[in-house]
Design a protein around this motif. Structure first.
Motif, PDB file in Angstrom:
ATOM      1  N   ALA A 185       0.666  -0.991   0.148  1.00  0.00           N
ATOM      2  CA  ALA A 185      -0.040   0.130  -0.057  1.00  0.00           C
ATOM      3  C   ALA A 185       0.872   1.275  -0.045  1.00  0.00           C
ATOM      4  O   ALA A 185       0.626   2.188  -0.608  1.00  0.00           O
ATOM      5  CB  ALA A 185      -0.967  -0.068   1.252  1.00  0.00           C
ATOM      6  N   PRO A 221      -4.377  -1.136   7.780  1.00  0.00           N
ATOM      7  CA  PRO A 221      -5.074  -0.823   6.998  1.00  0.00           C
ATOM      8  C   PRO A 221      -5.416   0.827   7.447  1.00  0.00           C
ATOM      9  O   PRO A 221      -5.796   0.916   8.681  1.00  0.00           O
ATOM     10  CB  PRO A 221      -6.320  -1.502   6.923  1.00  0.00           C
ATOM     11  N   GLY A 222      -5.194   1.679   6.462  1.00  0.00           N
ATOM     12  CA  GLY A 222      -5.533   3.103   6.941  1.00  0.00           C
ATOM     13  C   GLY A 222      -4.475   3.760   8.021  1.00  0.00           C
ATOM     14  O   GLY A 222      -4.464   4.982   7.906  1.00  0.00           O
ATOM     15  N   GLU A 223      -3.475   3.158   8.261  1.00  0.00           N
ATOM     16  CA  GLU A 223      -2.197   3.743   8.987  1.00  0.00           C
ATOM     17  C   GLU A 223      -1.196   4.637   8.130  1.00  0.00           C
ATOM     18  O   GLU A 223      -0.615   5.361   8.636  1.00  0.00           O
ATOM     19  CB  GLU A 223      -1.672   2.595   9.676  1.00  0.00           C
ATOM     20  N   ALA A 272       1.070   4.015  -3.193  1.00  0.00           N
ATOM     21  CA  ALA A 272       0.713   5.422  -2.822  1.00  0.00           C
ATOM     22  C   ALA A 272       1.904   6.377  -3.209  1.00  0.00           C
ATOM     23  O   ALA A 272       1.498   7.394  -3.633  1.00  0.00           O
ATOM     24  CB  ALA A 272       0.569   5.607  -1.049  1.00  0.00           C
ATOM     25  N   ALA A 312       0.539   7.045   5.903  1.00  0.00           N
ATOM     26  CA  ALA A 312       0.188   8.542   5.430  1.00  0.00           C
ATOM     27  C   ALA A 312       1.553   9.012   4.610  1.00  0.00           C
ATOM     28  O   ALA A 312       2.637   8.964   5.254  1.00  0.00           O
ATOM     29  CB  ALA A 312      -0.258   9.476   6.558  1.00  0.00           C
TER      30      ALA A 312
END
Length: 314
Positions: free
Chosen positions: A31, A72-74, A35, A76
């Protein structure tokens, strides 16, 4: 993995010069890598492979060995975090294991962020010690060699205080650094390396006027390395040593003696080679660039140059 590391790794893996020399394989959180690819406008597909040995299965895409590092979602972009520190070192450790297992020729590490690693509570003072831990060696047996243009600078001590560095500068450690430099140069194709060894004190102590360390420690360490087969000379004052012609490497005692020279002359094209371990391991000497993440502006030149050196083409 929230800094520019994945971006410059992607750009390096796609560079035609690198793809002509090897089959690059990335290690990291999928991920996070995706990104970075989106942020940098990189359209080449990223294809997961089970191991570095299976890189050809990625075809024309970018081969990635997945090393999950974020919930998940961690993740940035550009955020310094403990999770990022853990993820970066986990991916690096996995790549080192692949090289130890014969799946990879060498490991090229992206820039790490000391604050993120510290936030994760992981003791870390640079890649050489980390490589030593991962390969079962004593920390003092792996050294950093900075490389730019035709210059190679080996550091006897690295990320420690000057006071601690002075305690570490023993006859035995200095000799090990010289011999590690000799072995690494031969591994890189220099048949009979010539090595210049710098001093601890200004002007190599000026015959004892500025301290006797170089008379009583450094000079004897050089003699030990010569007795073991190295072509080493010194100690020389580090303010003039780098101008001496005919040497394949320079050995310095303290972090700043080598890093200042490298970052003054070649701030964006210096690579670090960890020497003394069974794994060929290099990294770039610049920072993690969290302030420019996600805009496609990160320059991969230093990583491309490091890759070429590892592959004997630079």
């Amino acid at each position: 993995q929230a800094g520019i590391g994945p971006e410059i790794a992607l750009k390096t893996a796609l560079h035609p010069d690198i793809r002509a020399l090897c089959r690059p394989v990335l290690f990291g959180d999928r991920a996070a890598v995706e990104a970075h690819a989106r942020g940098a406008g990189i359209a080449s597909p990223i294809r997961a492979v089970p191991s570095a040995a299976a890189a050809e299965a990625a075809g024309d895409g970018i081969a990635l060995v997945e090393v999950p590092g974020f919930a998940p979602g961690e993740f940035a972009l550009g955020q310094v975090s403990a999770a990022g520190g853990r993820a970066a070192l986990s991916a690096c450790a996995a790549a080192i294991r692949a090289a130890l297992g014969g799946e990879a020729h060498a490991v090229l590490a992206a820039p790490m962020n000391q604050s993120a690693i510290a936030a994760a509570g992981i003791p870390f003072d640079g890649y050489p010690r980390f490589l030593a831990e991962q390969t079962g060696l004593a920390p003092e047996d792996v050294f950093l060699m900075l490389c730019f243009d035709a210059v190679r600078i080996v550091h006897v001590t690295l990320h420690v205080s000057v006071a601690d560095a002075l305690r570490l500068l023993t006859r035995e450690r200095i000799a090990r650094a010289v011999l590690a430099a000799d072995a690494a140069l031969k591994r890189l194709g220099v048949a009979r390396p010539r090595i210049a060894v710098g001093s601890v004190n200004p002007h190599a102590g000026e015959g004892g006027l500025f301290g006797r360390d170089d008379l009583e420690v450094t000079a004897h360490a050089i003699a030990d390395a010569v007795a073991a087969g190295a072509q080493a000379e010194g100690p020389f004052g580090t303010d003039t040593m780098f101008h001496k012609p005919g040497y394949d490497a320079f050995v310095v005692m303290l972090h700043d003696q080598g890093h200042i020279a490298a970052k003054m002359v070649a701030p964006h094209r210096t690579a670090g080679l960890a020497i003394g371990s069974p794994v060929l391991f290099s990294s770039v000497a610049h920072g993690s660039g969290h302030d420019i993440v996600g805009h496609g502006r990160a320059d991969p030149a230093a990583m491309i140059g490091a890759a070429k050196r590892l592959l004997g083409a630079g």
